[in-house]
Scaffold this motif. Sequence first.
Motif, PDB file in Angstrom:
ATOM      1  N   SER A   1      82.384  17.892  97.225  1.00  0.00           N
ATOM      2  CA  SER A   1      81.098  18.564  96.962  1.00  0.00           C
ATOM      3  C   SER A   1      81.343  19.829  96.146  1.00  0.00           C
ATOM      4  CB  SER A   1      80.408  18.954  98.268  1.00  0.00           C
ATOM      5  OG  SER A   1      80.347  17.850  99.120  1.00  0.00           O
ATOM      6  N   GLN A   2      82.473  20.460  96.417  1.00  0.00           N
ATOM      7  CA  GLN A   2      82.801  21.696  95.687  1.00  0.00           C
ATOM      8  C   GLN A   2      82.880  21.425  94.180  1.00  0.00           C
ATOM      9  OE1 GLN A   2      83.029  24.822  97.127  1.00  0.00           O
ATOM     10  NE2 GLN A   2      82.816  25.165  94.948  1.00  0.00           N
ATOM     11  N   LYS A   3      83.532  20.285  93.851  1.00  0.00           N
ATOM     12  CA  LYS A   3      83.656  19.929  92.418  1.00  0.00           C
ATOM     13  C   LYS A   3      82.280  19.656  91.826  1.00  0.00           C
ATOM     14  CE  LYS A   3      87.112  16.879  92.600  1.00  0.00           C
ATOM     15  NZ  LYS A   3      87.786  15.695  92.138  1.00  0.00           N
ATOM     16  N   SER A   4      81.505  18.896  92.556  1.00  0.00           N
ATOM     17  CA  SER A   4      80.159  18.566  92.083  1.00  0.00           C
ATOM     18  C   SER A   4      79.300  19.829  91.950  1.00  0.00           C
ATOM     19  CB  SER A   4      79.533  17.577  93.062  1.00  0.00           C
ATOM     20  OG  SER A   4      78.274  17.214  92.621  1.00  0.00           O
ATOM     21  N   ALA A   5      79.551  20.804  92.865  1.00  0.00           N
ATOM     22  CA  ALA A   5      78.786  22.062  92.832  1.00  0.00           C
ATOM     23  C   ALA A   5      79.024  22.808  91.515  1.00  0.00           C
ATOM     24  CB  ALA A   5      79.180  22.941  94.011  1.00  0.00           C
ATOM     25  N   LEU A   6      80.263  22.688  90.998  1.00  0.00           N
ATOM     26  CA  LEU A   6      80.557  23.383  89.731  1.00  0.00           C
ATOM     27  C   LEU A   6      79.640  22.873  88.617  1.00  0.00           C
ATOM     28  CD1 LEU A   6      84.476  23.494  89.815  1.00  0.00           C
ATOM     29  CD2 LEU A   6      82.868  25.355  90.301  1.00  0.00           C
ATOM     30  N   SER A   7      79.486  21.535  88.556  1.00  0.00           N
ATOM     31  CA  SER A   7      78.612  20.969  87.513  1.00  0.00           C
ATOM     32  C   SER A   7      77.155  21.349  87.758  1.00  0.00           C
ATOM     33  CB  SER A   7      78.684  19.450  87.471  1.00  0.00           C
ATOM     34  OG  SER A   7      79.978  19.019  87.680  1.00  0.00           O
ATOM     35  N   LEU A   8      76.770  21.307  89.035  1.00  0.00           N
ATOM     36  CA  LEU A   8      75.380  21.643  89.358  1.00  0.00           C
ATOM     37  C   LEU A   8      75.065  23.076  88.925  1.00  0.00           C
ATOM     38  CD1 LEU A   8      72.689  20.978  90.771  1.00  0.00           C
ATOM     39  CD2 LEU A   8      73.688  21.871  92.890  1.00  0.00           C
ATOM     40  N   MET A   9      75.979  23.989  89.220  1.00  0.00           N
ATOM     41  CA  MET A   9      75.739  25.401  88.872  1.00  0.00           C
ATOM     42  C   MET A   9      75.672  25.575  87.360  1.00  0.00           C
ATOM     43  SD  MET A   9      77.802  27.664  91.643  1.00  0.00           S
ATOM     44  CE  MET A   9      79.410  26.962  91.408  1.00  0.00           C
ATOM     45  N   ARG A  10      76.540  24.829  86.683  1.00  0.00           N
ATOM     46  CA  ARG A  10      76.545  24.922  85.222  1.00  0.00           C
ATOM     47  C   ARG A  10      75.207  24.485  84.637  1.00  0.00           C
ATOM     48  NH1 ARG A  10      79.996  25.612  81.091  1.00  0.00           N
ATOM     49  NH2 ARG A  10      79.777  24.223  79.312  1.00  0.00           N
TER      50      ARG A  10
ATOM     51  N   ALA B   1      69.913  26.146  82.498  1.00  0.00           N
ATOM     52  CA  ALA B   1      68.436  26.110  82.491  1.00  0.00           C
ATOM     53  C   ALA B   1      67.868  27.512  82.705  1.00  0.00           C
ATOM     54  CB  ALA B   1      67.946  25.152  83.572  1.00  0.00           C
ATOM     55  N   GLY B   2      68.740  28.517  82.751  1.00  0.00           N
ATOM     56  CA  GLY B   2      68.258  29.901  82.802  1.00  0.00           C
ATOM     57  C   GLY B   2      68.138  30.488  84.203  1.00  0.00           C
ATOM     58  N   LEU B   3      68.623  29.778  85.208  1.00  0.00           N
ATOM     59  CA  LEU B   3      68.505  30.322  86.571  1.00  0.00           C
ATOM     60  C   LEU B   3      69.715  31.188  86.924  1.00  0.00           C
ATOM     61  CD1 LEU B   3      67.194  27.067  88.242  1.00  0.00           C
ATOM     62  CD2 LEU B   3      65.900  29.182  87.938  1.00  0.00           C
ATOM     63  N   ARG B   4      69.518  32.058  87.902  1.00  0.00           N
ATOM     64  CA  ARG B   4      70.596  32.928  88.359  1.00  0.00           C
ATOM     65  C   ARG B   4      71.248  32.265  89.570  1.00  0.00           C
ATOM     66  NH1 ARG B   4      69.150  38.032  91.425  1.00  0.00           N
ATOM     67  NH2 ARG B   4      71.180  38.852  91.982  1.00  0.00           N
ATOM     68  N   VAL B   5      72.502  31.894  89.425  1.00  0.00           N
ATOM     69  CA  VAL B   5      73.148  31.062  90.449  1.00  0.00           C
ATOM     70  C   VAL B   5      74.508  31.638  90.833  1.00  0.00           C
ATOM     71  CG1 VAL B   5      73.880  28.713  91.025  1.00  0.00           C
ATOM     72  CG2 VAL B   5      72.072  29.056  89.334  1.00  0.00           C
ATOM     73  N   GLU B   6      74.770  31.700  92.126  1.00  0.00           N
ATOM     74  CA  GLU B   6      76.076  32.157  92.609  1.00  0.00           C
ATOM     75  C   GLU B   6      76.610  31.186  93.658  1.00  0.00           C
ATOM     76  OE1 GLU B   6      76.096  36.128  94.251  1.00  0.00           O
ATOM     77  OE2 GLU B   6      75.046  36.926  92.514  1.00  0.00           O
ATOM     78  N   PHE B   7      77.915  31.284  93.929  1.00  0.00           N
ATOM     79  CA  PHE B   7      78.477  30.562  95.072  1.00  0.00           C
ATOM     80  C   PHE B   7      79.536  31.450  95.713  1.00  0.00           C
ATOM     81  CE2 PHE B   7      82.736  28.680  93.925  1.00  0.00           C
ATOM     82  CZ  PHE B   7      82.897  29.344  92.724  1.00  0.00           C
ATOM     83  N   ASP B   8      80.046  31.022  96.834  1.00  0.00           N
ATOM     84  CA  ASP B   8      81.078  31.789  97.525  1.00  0.00           C
ATOM     85  C   ASP B   8      82.427  31.320  96.996  1.00  0.00           C
ATOM     86  OD1 ASP B   8      82.876  32.965  99.206  1.00  0.00           O
ATOM     87  OD2 ASP B   8      81.717  32.578 101.036  1.00  0.00           O
ATOM     88  N   ALA B   9      83.029  32.093  96.110  1.00  0.00           N
ATOM     89  CA  ALA B   9      84.250  31.655  95.427  1.00  0.00           C
ATOM     90  C   ALA B   9      85.453  31.570  96.372  1.00  0.00           C
ATOM     91  CB  ALA B   9      84.560  32.591  94.255  1.00  0.00           C
ATOM     92  N   ARG B  10      85.283  31.986  97.614  1.00  0.00           N
ATOM     93  CA  ARG B  10      86.381  31.810  98.571  1.00  0.00           C
ATOM     94  C   ARG B  10      86.383  30.386  99.125  1.00  0.00           C
ATOM     95  NH1 ARG B  10      84.480  36.339 102.554  1.00  0.00           N
ATOM     96  NH2 ARG B  10      82.641  35.037 102.202  1.00  0.00           N
ATOM     97  N   CYS B  11      85.243  29.659  98.957  1.00  0.00           N
ATOM     98  CA  CYS B  11      85.109  28.267  99.391  1.00  0.00           C
ATOM     99  C   CYS B  11      85.525  28.076 100.852  1.00  0.00           C
ATOM    100  CB  CYS B  11      85.904  27.318  98.480  1.00  0.00           C
ATOM    101  SG  CYS B  11      85.413  27.442  96.765  1.00  0.00           S
ATOM    102  N   GLY B  12      85.043  28.914 101.716  1.00  0.00           N
ATOM    103  CA  GLY B  12      85.368  28.810 103.143  1.00  0.00           C
ATOM    104  C   GLY B  12      84.422  27.877 103.861  1.00  0.00           C
TER     105      GLY B  12
END
Length: 432
Positions: free
Chosen positions: A337-346, A351-362
């Motif tokens: 899911s983490q890998k897929s999340a990278l594409s989703l965030m991209r 599309a102009g949205l402000r997107v973050e994730f927890d880069a520690r991936c805990g």
Amino acid sequence: MERIQSIRGMRDLLPAETPLWQMVERTAQEVLSRFGYFEIRTPLLEPTALFARGIGEATDIVSKEMYTFSDRDGASVTLRPEGTASAVRAFLEHNLGNELPLSRLWYLGPMFRHERPQKGRFRQFHQLGVELFGSAHPAADAEMIEILWEFAQALSLRNLSVHLNSLGCSVCRPAYREALVGYFTGQVGELCPTCAERLHKNPLRVLDCKVEGCRRAAEGAPRMLDKLCPECAAHFDAVRACLDQLGIVYALDHRLMRGLDYYSRTTFELLAEGLGAQNAVAGGGRYDGLVEMLGGRPTPAIGFAAGLDRIVMLLAEQGARAPEAPLVFVVALDGESQKSALSLMRELRGAGLRVEFDARCGSAKSQMKLADRRGARLALILGEEELRSGTVTLKDLAAAESAEKQSRVPRQGLDALIREKMRARPAEEIRP
Ligand code: HAM
């Protein structure tokens, strides 16, 4: 080991403060482009002679406050204490006056003065400067004051007043100067030591000294406005008529002298309530002799500089907050899911949205905790189930517990759905 600290009077602008700074900077750009001004960026370091000649040897800035040192070639250089002299140097060096009959310039950045730090006064501070070269007409003076007023209005700054004066010209000022020296010599016992000393070198500055005794002594002093030559008086009346035409309210202030020697005729300041002693938000005026003094053809000019540190301070005191797009936070439950999340965030950022994730991936729990601390509006959760079905779980972090709070939605067209959800609530303030 002992930690190294920043230099006194020079400070870090921290992530909690920079959104307001950026809002002020954006507003400045937007207002100035409406008036047809273009940005100029000049070096922070200039030859010392530029300021000594331009600002005046007898001013406090040049005689006491400049950061001047020899560079490795032995040349004397100075960190700019203001931007007008640099703008004039660049105007001449690049023959900007030949390209167009009028040059409209602005600049924004740090200036350096070794003053005693206090509330609203720093040794590295920031100015927005605006300069107009090539017009001696009173309409140019009015434009300058209008820009300053418009900038303050666009920021919704409250409790400000425009103060206006004229310093006359080389025809009428010398006699006024003499009259002032004569007047203050009779009051010298009342003056502070600095003013007693500068009485003969720079008597005009005694008028705007803040020390109580000097203020009292200045009350009965002769006024420049009463001593203007007919040309300066006509110019001043015309500036006032333009301001009336524009509906800009101002106060005549015969003690407004400014701390730089290059001014002639119109001078003005924008003063704020609630800033304490350092209440000048901006100051400027006409400097018709400076271009020639720095080696150019006679060119009338006028400008002002606004102190951004003071403006940001006022905005913060008035409770202003910089608007920011709401935040979407992506939470991934496992490695795939983490890998897929990278594409989703991209995709979503594209599309102009402000997107973050927890880069520690805990753990999911710690990711959700960070989403909450970051003030995210929506969490998008991706796990095995979501990957299999081409969906995400969308959690509305601002909604109360209800069936609506969490739902499974298709990945296709997700950005439109997110926008719709966000529109239901206004933009929030940013939490860095
Ligand atoms: P100034 O009055 O020396 O004018 O500075 C303009 C503004 O910069 C002040 O009103 C104040 O808001 C801010 N300022 C000055 N010194 C400090 C400080 N130490 N800390 C924080 N803020 C400060 C000039 O510099 C002229 N060059 C303005 C000008 C442009 N005149 C014609 N064109």
